[in-house]
Scaffold this motif. Sequence first.
Motif, PDB file in Angstrom:
ATOM      1  N   GLU A 115       0.391   7.275  -2.143  1.00  0.00           N
ATOM      2  CA  GLU A 115       0.048   6.092  -2.468  1.00  0.00           C
ATOM      3  C   GLU A 115       1.216   5.329  -3.530  1.00  0.00           C
ATOM      4  N   PRO A 116       1.102   4.233  -3.880  1.00  0.00           N
ATOM      5  CA  PRO A 116       2.274   3.595  -4.779  1.00  0.00           C
ATOM      6  C   PRO A 116       1.957   4.306  -6.193  1.00  0.00           C
ATOM      7  N   ILE A 117       3.047   4.861  -6.772  1.00  0.00           N
ATOM      8  CA  ILE A 117       2.872   5.610  -8.034  1.00  0.00           C
ATOM      9  C   ILE A 117       3.399   4.530  -9.090  1.00  0.00           C
ATOM     10  N   HIS A 118       2.673   4.263 -10.114  1.00  0.00           N
ATOM     11  CA  HIS A 118       3.194   3.344 -11.072  1.00  0.00           C
ATOM     12  C   HIS A 118       3.836   4.240 -12.218  1.00  0.00           C
ATOM     13  N   PRO A 119       2.931   4.508 -13.239  1.00  0.00           N
ATOM     14  CA  PRO A 119       3.818   5.191 -14.346  1.00  0.00           C
ATOM     15  C   PRO A 119       4.117   6.610 -13.974  1.00  0.00           C
ATOM     16  N   LEU A 120       5.251   7.175 -14.414  1.00  0.00           N
ATOM     17  CA  LEU A 120       5.897   8.409 -13.986  1.00  0.00           C
ATOM     18  C   LEU A 120       6.397   9.193 -15.489  1.00  0.00           C
ATOM     19  N   ILE A 121       6.284  10.295 -15.506  1.00  0.00           N
ATOM     20  CA  ILE A 121       6.864  11.186 -16.719  1.00  0.00           C
ATOM     21  C   ILE A 121       7.130  12.748 -16.333  1.00  0.00           C
ATOM     22  N   SER A 122       8.031  13.229 -17.050  1.00  0.00           N
ATOM     23  CA  SER A 122       8.269  14.377 -16.913  1.00  0.00           C
ATOM     24  C   SER A 122       8.077  15.073 -18.171  1.00  0.00           C
ATOM     25  N   ASN A 123       7.924  16.626 -18.133  1.00  0.00           N
ATOM     26  CA  ASN A 123       7.902  17.404 -19.380  1.00  0.00           C
ATOM     27  C   ASN A 123       9.637  17.566 -19.682  1.00  0.00           C
ATOM     28  N   SER A 124       9.619  18.309 -21.098  1.00  0.00           N
ATOM     29  CA  SER A 124      11.089  18.329 -21.471  1.00  0.00           C
ATOM     30  C   SER A 124      12.016  19.052 -20.743  1.00  0.00           C
ATOM     31  N   ASP A 125      11.387  20.214 -20.241  1.00  0.00           N
ATOM     32  CA  ASP A 125      12.083  21.209 -19.404  1.00  0.00           C
ATOM     33  C   ASP A 125      12.547  20.723 -18.182  1.00  0.00           C
ATOM     34  N   SER A 141       0.986  -1.178  -0.066  1.00  0.00           N
ATOM     35  CA  SER A 141       0.074  -0.098  -0.037  1.00  0.00           C
ATOM     36  C   SER A 141       0.887   1.340   0.052  1.00  0.00           C
ATOM     37  N   SER A 142       2.168   0.916  -0.107  1.00  0.00           N
ATOM     38  CA  SER A 142       2.942   2.420  -0.258  1.00  0.00           C
ATOM     39  C   SER A 142       4.272   2.221  -1.167  1.00  0.00           C
ATOM     40  N   GLY A 143       4.705   3.231  -1.318  1.00  0.00           N
ATOM     41  CA  GLY A 143       5.814   3.137  -2.498  1.00  0.00           C
ATOM     42  C   GLY A 143       6.801   4.242  -2.215  1.00  0.00           C
ATOM     43  N   THR A 144       7.753   4.459  -3.251  1.00  0.00           N
ATOM     44  CA  THR A 144       8.719   5.407  -3.088  1.00  0.00           C
ATOM     45  C   THR A 144       9.182   5.928  -4.348  1.00  0.00           C
ATOM     46  N   ILE A 145       9.467   7.314  -4.542  1.00  0.00           N
ATOM     47  CA  ILE A 145       9.955   7.832  -5.889  1.00  0.00           C
ATOM     48  C   ILE A 145      11.535   8.297  -5.343  1.00  0.00           C
ATOM     49  N   LEU A 146      12.320   7.828  -6.372  1.00  0.00           N
ATOM     50  CA  LEU A 146      13.856   8.002  -6.182  1.00  0.00           C
ATOM     51  C   LEU A 146      14.427   8.788  -7.147  1.00  0.00           C
ATOM     52  N   TYR A 147      15.497   9.495  -6.796  1.00  0.00           N
ATOM     53  CA  TYR A 147      16.345  10.447  -7.567  1.00  0.00           C
ATOM     54  C   TYR A 147      17.669   9.862  -7.562  1.00  0.00           C
ATOM     55  N   TRP A 148      18.265   9.891  -8.888  1.00  0.00           N
ATOM     56  CA  TRP A 148      19.648   9.816  -8.984  1.00  0.00           C
ATOM     57  C   TRP A 148      20.425  10.853  -9.991  1.00  0.00           C
ATOM     58  N   SER A 149      21.554  11.328  -9.468  1.00  0.00           N
ATOM     59  CA  SER A 149      22.081  12.199 -10.365  1.00  0.00           C
ATOM     60  C   SER A 149      22.908  11.492 -11.424  1.00  0.00           C
ATOM     61  N   TRP A 150      23.295  12.201 -12.623  1.00  0.00           N
ATOM     62  CA  TRP A 150      23.997  11.543 -13.545  1.00  0.00           C
ATOM     63  C   TRP A 150      25.384  10.814 -12.992  1.00  0.00           C
ATOM     64  N   ASN A 151      26.208  11.286 -12.226  1.00  0.00           N
ATOM     65  CA  ASN A 151      27.539  11.064 -11.834  1.00  0.00           C
ATOM     66  C   ASN A 151      27.569  10.279 -10.714  1.00  0.00           C
ATOM     67  N   LYS A 152      26.449   9.826 -10.077  1.00  0.00           N
ATOM     68  CA  LYS A 152      26.376   9.201  -8.734  1.00  0.00           C
ATOM     69  C   LYS A 152      25.613   7.824  -8.826  1.00  0.00           C
ATOM     70  N   PRO A 153      26.297   6.625  -8.564  1.00  0.00           N
ATOM     71  CA  PRO A 153      25.413   5.481  -8.561  1.00  0.00           C
ATOM     72  C   PRO A 153      24.182   5.050  -7.251  1.00  0.00           C
ATOM     73  N   GLN A 154      24.476   6.137  -6.386  1.00  0.00           N
ATOM     74  CA  GLN A 154      23.694   6.114  -5.166  1.00  0.00           C
ATOM     75  C   GLN A 154      22.451   6.881  -5.342  1.00  0.00           C
ATOM     76  N   VAL A 155      21.279   6.406  -4.683  1.00  0.00           N
ATOM     77  CA  VAL A 155      20.072   7.201  -4.551  1.00  0.00           C
ATOM     78  C   VAL A 155      20.460   8.357  -3.944  1.00  0.00           C
ATOM     79  N   GLU A 156      19.992   9.620  -4.145  1.00  0.00           N
ATOM     80  CA  GLU A 156      20.350  10.769  -3.634  1.00  0.00           C
ATOM     81  C   GLU A 156      19.233  11.409  -2.946  1.00  0.00           C
TER      82      GLU A 156
END
Length: 445
Positions: free
Chosen positions: A79-89, A57-72
């Motif tokens: 609630e749990p998020i399934h599909p995820l998109i971003s605009n071009s900017d 019943s729960s989920g997470t959203i993670l960010y990674w920068s380009w140059n680091k392999p670890q979650v930042e």
Amino acid sequence: MEVVIASSPVDAGIGCWDLHSGAEQLRYRSCTSTPHGLACVGQRFLVSSQLRDSSSSSGTILYWSWNKPQVEVKSFPAEPIHPLISNSDGTYIIGGGSSGAIYFWEVASGRLLKRWHAHYRAATCLFLSDDESLLVSGAEDGCIRVWSLFMVFDDIGMEMAKHPYEYSFSEHTLRVTDVVSGYGGCNAIIVSASEDRTCKVWSLSRGKLLRSIDFPSIIDAVALDPGEHVFYAGARDGKIYIAALNAESTPSNIYGKHIIGSLSDNSKGVTCLAFSMDGILLVSGSEDGTIRVWDAKTRNIVRIFRLAKGPINNVLVVRRPLYSNFQTSANSHASLSRRHVPLLPPPLSKYVNSTDEIVDSGAITVPQTPSSDIMDAPYLSSHVLTKQISELQQQSSAATGMEVDRLKLDCKRSLEMVQKWKEMFADLHKFCVDELLGNDQTQTQ
């Protein structure tokens, strides 16, 4: 330089390879992404929705920068998020929830700007039109809906409208697995795939179904040819079918009406597809853990990448940022951490207006100013702009008093000038009357 980015529903991390040389760039750790749950935000960082247990019943959203392999950065949505998109900017992120709701976040501040009920069951896929004014969503209820982002943020218009969406297509009988849109904004076509073994082509300008194509197997992924002559459909039987948009296939075709060919390498089910920027190379992800790069013209495999373990459920082709330098040695990571690496945005908020501050709910894109740091974000949050406006409004009382005195003096001078004009008018009127009366008396005599 273009790179291929792929993720898996098991903890296999995120792989990144140079599309043309085949060299692996970096392996990002701790990722169990959902289907359609991987995106690149404005070429600045990677984001992925995580769901380790489908019944959770729960989920997470993670960010990674380009140059680091670890979650930042880690976010915990409502609630749990399934599909995820971003605009071009990269100014906002849109996610589809397990309840059927759609979430709209501002990236710079992490604020949840809008949440609305979009489907009766979990959202499965999201897609933005080429002009980014329309959002297309698909769900487990078999429904496809088209949303105007202008209308979504117009609360009064939403209340007055008969329904909040532009179109609602319900011809699919089972779960929608993928949806893509062509060029042309509100005049584009939409291609959708479903577990009912069909792909359907829709017209946005007419709001109706143009074509329904039956396939030998369930289709999980769709990619539209940049010329929009054909589309590619990745199937669970391991084939990538090629379907015509403008002409019917020959009667002797073994696959059926409108299907003009296929790409096959005897792999397991094809789960995701993506085109290169020039539209020549087609990248496919498979349940066997491999990413294949196809030449769309010759239909031959150009290159194969492999993730460590598990199936592939997301694949992207993006341009590598100029400032990224994918070096994997410990010394290089240490040197990168000491450079001017852009800070990632804050975590995403769980609820709308989760802070005590009342600010305008909108992300504002501004031109990027010249800077020695090419990694500066090309946008500012509306929160930042609102704060600057508030600071400008907080003028000192002395300055305000001086301004009031100046206005009072100007008003007094204006009133004096009006009084002088009145006196001059009275004198002129008296002179004219005297002249007229004098002339009359002279003529009488």
